[in-house]
Design an enzyme around this catalytic site. Sequence first.
Site, PDB file in Angstrom:
ATOM      1  N   LYS A  33      -8.223  -0.034   9.859  1.00 60.48           N
ATOM      2  CA  LYS A  33      -8.561  -0.177   8.226  1.00 60.48           C
ATOM      3  C   LYS A  33      -8.951  -1.810   8.045  1.00 60.48           C
ATOM      4  O   LYS A  33      -8.663  -2.467   8.941  1.00 60.48           O
ATOM      5  CB  LYS A  33      -6.917  -0.054   7.690  1.00 60.48           C
ATOM      6  CG  LYS A  33      -6.825  -0.838   6.443  1.00 60.48           C
ATOM      7  CD  LYS A  33      -5.264  -0.792   6.006  1.00 60.48           C
ATOM      8  CE  LYS A  33      -5.106  -1.497   4.382  1.00 60.48           C
ATOM      9  NZ  LYS A  33      -3.939  -1.694   4.097  1.00 60.48           N
ATOM     10  N   GLU A  41       4.397  -8.830  -3.708  1.00 64.88           N
ATOM     11  CA  GLU A  41       4.311  -8.692  -2.028  1.00 64.88           C
ATOM     12  C   GLU A  41       5.221  -9.780  -1.591  1.00 64.88           C
ATOM     13  O   GLU A  41       4.364 -10.795  -1.461  1.00 64.88           O
ATOM     14  CB  GLU A  41       2.844  -8.195  -1.570  1.00 64.88           C
ATOM     15  CG  GLU A  41       3.197  -7.907   0.083  1.00 64.88           C
ATOM     16  CD  GLU A  41       2.140  -6.817   0.796  1.00 64.88           C
ATOM     17  OE1 GLU A  41       1.999  -6.531   1.580  1.00 64.88           O
ATOM     18  OE2 GLU A  41       1.383  -6.628  -0.341  1.00 64.88           O
TER      19      GLU A  41
END
Length: 402
Positions: A166, A211
């Site tokens: 990724k 987050e």
Amino acid sequence: MRTERLTAVTVEMPRVPHLLDALDDPRGLAWVQYGEGLVGWGEAERIEVEPGPDRFERALAALKATFASLDVIDEVHHFGSGPVAFGSFTFDPTEEGSVLIIPSVVVGLRDGRSWITRIGGEPELDRTEAEEDDRIRYWGPSAPEMTWLDAVARAERAVRNGELEKVVLARDMRVWSKTELSPRRLVKRLAERFPECYSFSVDSLIGATPELLVETRGDGMASVVLAGSIGRGADESEDEALGARLLESAKDKVEHEVAVRSVTDVLPRFCETLTVGEPALLKLANVQHLATEIQGGMRQAHSALEVAGALHPTAAVCGLPRDKAMDMIRGLEGMSRARYAGPVGWVDAQGNGEWGIALRCAELDGGSARLFAGGGIVAGSTPEGELDETRIKLLAMQSALG
């Protein structure tokens, strides 16, 4: 660094009804969620952190020495009382701009209690706040959209060919105003619109991040990993359908699993117990995310800054393997991320603190600003889909700017 010893005094104060209304400096510091947290102003100490792979270790050593030089009188003994440092770090360890600031004055609100910490004398402040311009002018991105779309396609090809699992690619949007942009005004708007996020203002970096990179309280630790996104629906039925699509998306599940693994692979270095939740939907005003909560028990108390430095950069904002993803970001993005996607938050003298990832944010410079957003690229990602995702994420700061 100063040589004289200063005294940090923390006392209870009447409950603050609205924490950001207590911020006395338009350019002050803030960390607020659901109306609680910390605000500060003045600089008892400022630590400019030089670039390098060991920057978090050096920053922590300098901070410990500064805290040790203070005489502390804390009558509150609560999470965030006593002297604290606000900080933000660049995404890339080779870039300048990381900073830690110990404010002269801090006001805290948590669990129904309010307090104030003062270090040294009352700071001299410029309390003027320019009248807001009637509109924001959009200046454009650092790289044309077609160039960014091509970068996403190249990154997806590399993932599909097995070069990495990724990679996250970000882009920016530059805006300007005829008047100076006010950090206090912007962080207030973000806190009102995104109460579940951590709204922050640290040295002209303004944002509202969903987050939580790490929170430490004594030997307890928590983290919230986000990866995988989709928009909100026009009504409840459409919203539920979009959420179900996100939960069932094979592409988003892969992206999310990689991000979670990048955190759980690091935390055993600190934790003897670790509990990892199941992915669930986190719904914000303009977007839905896949979110996984992580709880840990540390073998001994570690500073939140130390743990944040070990976790950064997670696969949620960089990729996996970390070094390959970082090299690809440097080669493809065509811009400096500055402090976007770097750790931002606060830590106290005992190491307790909260650090998020600087997302949904902007770097202010007088009357201009750079807004940032990114998307995770895995096999099957499409350039157009990632561009749409960044447009949705940019709406957070655009709404605050008006």
